[in-house]
Write a protein that holds these residues in place. Sequence first.
Motif, PDB file in Angstrom:
ATOM      1  N   ALA A  79       0.824  -1.214   0.000  1.00  0.00           N
ATOM      2  CA  ALA A  79       0.000   0.000   0.000  1.00  0.00           C
ATOM      3  C   ALA A  79       0.860   1.266   0.000  1.00  0.00           C
ATOM      4  O   ALA A  79       0.420   2.312  -0.453  1.00  0.00           O
ATOM      5  CB  ALA A  79      -0.939  -0.001   1.198  1.00  0.00           C
ATOM      6  N   HIS A  80       2.081   1.170   0.503  1.00  0.00           N
ATOM      7  CA  HIS A  80       2.964   2.337   0.609  1.00  0.00           C
ATOM      8  C   HIS A  80       4.269   2.055  -0.123  1.00  0.00           C
ATOM      9  O   HIS A  80       5.242   1.610   0.483  1.00  0.00           O
ATOM     10  CB  HIS A  80       3.221   2.672   2.075  1.00  0.00           C
ATOM     11  CG  HIS A  80       1.960   2.875   2.862  1.00  0.00           C
ATOM     12  ND1 HIS A  80       1.159   3.984   2.707  1.00  0.00           N
ATOM     13  CD2 HIS A  80       1.350   2.101   3.783  1.00  0.00           C
ATOM     14  CE1 HIS A  80       0.122   3.883   3.495  1.00  0.00           C
ATOM     15  NE2 HIS A  80       0.202   2.745   4.162  1.00  0.00           N
ATOM     16  N   LEU A  81       4.278   2.315  -1.416  1.00  0.00           N
ATOM     17  CA  LEU A  81       5.465   2.106  -2.236  1.00  0.00           C
ATOM     18  C   LEU A  81       6.378   3.318  -2.098  1.00  0.00           C
ATOM     19  O   LEU A  81       5.945   4.453  -2.267  1.00  0.00           O
ATOM     20  CB  LEU A  81       5.051   1.905  -3.705  1.00  0.00           C
ATOM     21  CG  LEU A  81       6.147   1.510  -4.680  1.00  0.00           C
ATOM     22  CD1 LEU A  81       6.687   0.124  -4.344  1.00  0.00           C
ATOM     23  CD2 LEU A  81       5.614   1.532  -6.105  1.00  0.00           C
ATOM     24  N   THR A 134      11.524  -8.705  -3.090  1.00  0.00           N
ATOM     25  CA  THR A 134      12.686  -9.481  -2.676  1.00  0.00           C
ATOM     26  C   THR A 134      13.754  -8.530  -2.170  1.00  0.00           C
ATOM     27  O   THR A 134      13.721  -7.330  -2.459  1.00  0.00           O
ATOM     28  CB  THR A 134      13.217 -10.378  -3.814  1.00  0.00           C
ATOM     29  OG1 THR A 134      14.143 -11.318  -3.276  1.00  0.00           O
ATOM     30  CG2 THR A 134      13.872  -9.575  -4.918  1.00  0.00           C
ATOM     31  N   HIS A 135      14.693  -9.056  -1.434  1.00  0.00           N
ATOM     32  CA  HIS A 135      15.782  -8.235  -0.916  1.00  0.00           C
ATOM     33  C   HIS A 135      16.690  -7.791  -2.062  1.00  0.00           C
ATOM     34  O   HIS A 135      16.866  -8.520  -3.042  1.00  0.00           O
ATOM     35  CB  HIS A 135      16.590  -9.025   0.128  1.00  0.00           C
ATOM     36  CG  HIS A 135      17.438  -8.156   0.975  1.00  0.00           C
ATOM     37  ND1 HIS A 135      18.655  -7.678   0.559  1.00  0.00           N
ATOM     38  CD2 HIS A 135      17.227  -7.647   2.211  1.00  0.00           C
ATOM     39  CE1 HIS A 135      19.170  -6.928   1.503  1.00  0.00           C
ATOM     40  NE2 HIS A 135      18.328  -6.886   2.526  1.00  0.00           N
ATOM     41  N   VAL A 158       8.457  -4.741   4.720  1.00  0.00           N
ATOM     42  CA  VAL A 158       7.760  -5.979   5.066  1.00  0.00           C
ATOM     43  C   VAL A 158       8.022  -6.315   6.531  1.00  0.00           C
ATOM     44  O   VAL A 158       8.867  -5.701   7.177  1.00  0.00           O
ATOM     45  CB  VAL A 158       8.199  -7.144   4.144  1.00  0.00           C
ATOM     46  CG1 VAL A 158       7.888  -6.833   2.686  1.00  0.00           C
ATOM     47  CG2 VAL A 158       9.677  -7.470   4.322  1.00  0.00           C
ATOM     48  N   SER A 159       7.327  -7.300   7.031  1.00  0.00           N
ATOM     49  CA  SER A 159       7.532  -7.749   8.411  1.00  0.00           C
ATOM     50  C   SER A 159       8.792  -8.600   8.476  1.00  0.00           C
ATOM     51  O   SER A 159       8.751  -9.804   8.229  1.00  0.00           O
ATOM     52  CB  SER A 159       6.324  -8.563   8.893  1.00  0.00           C
ATOM     53  OG  SER A 159       5.183  -7.758   8.921  1.00  0.00           O
ATOM     54  N   ASP A 160       9.892  -7.978   8.782  1.00  0.00           N
ATOM     55  CA  ASP A 160      11.178  -8.662   8.921  1.00  0.00           C
ATOM     56  C   ASP A 160      11.948  -7.938  10.011  1.00  0.00           C
ATOM     57  O   ASP A 160      12.177  -6.729   9.896  1.00  0.00           O
ATOM     58  CB  ASP A 160      11.947  -8.651   7.606  1.00  0.00           C
ATOM     59  CG  ASP A 160      13.205  -9.499   7.659  1.00  0.00           C
ATOM     60  OD1 ASP A 160      14.052  -9.266   8.554  1.00  0.00           O
ATOM     61  OD2 ASP A 160      13.365 -10.385   6.812  1.00  0.00           O
ATOM     62  N   ARG A 166      12.517  -4.047   1.038  1.00  0.00           N
ATOM     63  CA  ARG A 166      12.517  -4.952  -0.122  1.00  0.00           C
ATOM     64  C   ARG A 166      12.295  -4.154  -1.397  1.00  0.00           C
ATOM     65  O   ARG A 166      11.550  -3.165  -1.413  1.00  0.00           O
ATOM     66  CB  ARG A 166      11.382  -5.991  -0.022  1.00  0.00           C
ATOM     67  CG  ARG A 166      11.459  -6.899   1.158  1.00  0.00           C
ATOM     68  CD  ARG A 166      12.591  -7.934   1.015  1.00  0.00           C
ATOM     69  NE  ARG A 166      12.582  -8.877   2.110  1.00  0.00           N
ATOM     70  CZ  ARG A 166      13.259  -8.732   3.248  1.00  0.00           C
ATOM     71  NH1 ARG A 166      13.995  -7.663   3.435  1.00  0.00           N
ATOM     72  NH2 ARG A 166      13.198  -9.648   4.188  1.00  0.00           N
ATOM     73  N   ASP A 167      12.942  -4.617  -2.460  1.00  0.00           N
ATOM     74  CA  ASP A 167      12.634  -4.074  -3.787  1.00  0.00           C
ATOM     75  C   ASP A 167      11.321  -4.688  -4.236  1.00  0.00           C
ATOM     76  O   ASP A 167      11.091  -5.899  -4.055  1.00  0.00           O
ATOM     77  CB  ASP A 167      13.745  -4.431  -4.779  1.00  0.00           C
ATOM     78  CG  ASP A 167      15.033  -3.657  -4.522  1.00  0.00           C
ATOM     79  OD1 ASP A 167      15.003  -2.646  -3.785  1.00  0.00           O
ATOM     80  OD2 ASP A 167      16.081  -4.072  -5.043  1.00  0.00           O
ATOM     81  N   ALA A 168      10.450  -3.875  -4.804  1.00  0.00           N
ATOM     82  CA  ALA A 168       9.117  -4.313  -5.217  1.00  0.00           C
ATOM     83  C   ALA A 168       9.021  -4.302  -6.741  1.00  0.00           C
ATOM     84  O   ALA A 168       9.470  -3.364  -7.397  1.00  0.00           O
ATOM     85  CB  ALA A 168       8.054  -3.398  -4.616  1.00  0.00           C
ATOM     86  N   PHE A 169       8.436  -5.351  -7.287  1.00  0.00           N
ATOM     87  CA  PHE A 169       8.365  -5.549  -8.730  1.00  0.00           C
ATOM     88  C   PHE A 169       6.915  -5.814  -9.137  1.00  0.00           C
ATOM     89  O   PHE A 169       6.124  -6.348  -8.366  1.00  0.00           O
ATOM     90  CB  PHE A 169       9.232  -6.743  -9.147  1.00  0.00           C
ATOM     91  CG  PHE A 169      10.678  -6.566  -8.821  1.00  0.00           C
ATOM     92  CD1 PHE A 169      11.575  -6.120  -9.774  1.00  0.00           C
ATOM     93  CD2 PHE A 169      11.151  -6.840  -7.546  1.00  0.00           C
ATOM     94  CE1 PHE A 169      12.917  -5.959  -9.469  1.00  0.00           C
ATOM     95  CE2 PHE A 169      12.488  -6.675  -7.227  1.00  0.00           C
ATOM     96  CZ  PHE A 169      13.377  -6.236  -8.201  1.00  0.00           C
ATOM     97  N   GLU A 170       6.623  -5.479 -10.407  1.00  0.00           N
ATOM     98  CA  GLU A 170       5.270  -5.661 -10.945  1.00  0.00           C
ATOM     99  C   GLU A 170       5.361  -6.196 -12.362  1.00  0.00           C
ATOM    100  O   GLU A 170       6.253  -5.838 -13.125  1.00  0.00           O
ATOM    101  CB  GLU A 170       4.567  -4.301 -10.935  1.00  0.00           C
ATOM    102  CG  GLU A 170       3.129  -4.329 -11.405  1.00  0.00           C
ATOM    103  CD  GLU A 170       2.515  -2.937 -11.360  1.00  0.00           C
ATOM    104  OE1 GLU A 170       1.336  -2.849 -11.011  1.00  0.00           O
ATOM    105  OE2 GLU A 170       3.199  -1.945 -11.691  1.00  0.00           O
TER     106      GLU A 170
END
Length: 173
Positions: A79-81, A134-135, A158-160, A166-170
Amino acid sequence: MPAIYLRSAQQQDMAAILQIIHEAKVFLKAAGNPQWQDGHPNQDYIQADIDQHNGYVLMHNYQVVGYSALVFAPDPSYAHLKNGTWQNADAPYAVIHRTAISAQYRGQKLSKFLFSNLLSLGIAQKYHNFRIDTHAVNQPMQHLIADFGFQKRGQVLVSDKIDPLRDAFELNL
């Protein structure tokens, strides 16, 4: 040629899935990747995947050799990129999480079978927008998702407990 296919994860797959996840954690740690080093994913995550019908196993010669979750619901982390925008911010999307291949089968390109099947399953459910994170140091995963056309859109938290960035991809099909 051996039978290679994807099916829904079942309770009797739990031990094999947890072994594959453990092997992936060891692999990530050896590569200097802090991802999955805080204790997750664990049995509770996998149980939730199975209970919610989001867990899938890759079968090879009738053995569980891979695992992934394909979630057909918005991920709160997305939700928050940060440092970017989603291409299709308002479109429904499926999320790929917790992907791992057995150490015994690593290097045999089975992750390509796994991803191809996950995308086909998503398309069959009328989803054309896919997201994954992913990291930044997880080069094997980044190489795999680039092969499928995923584009980096920014970063998410993320919850870590060790390193949540994390890098986010689409991917839009």
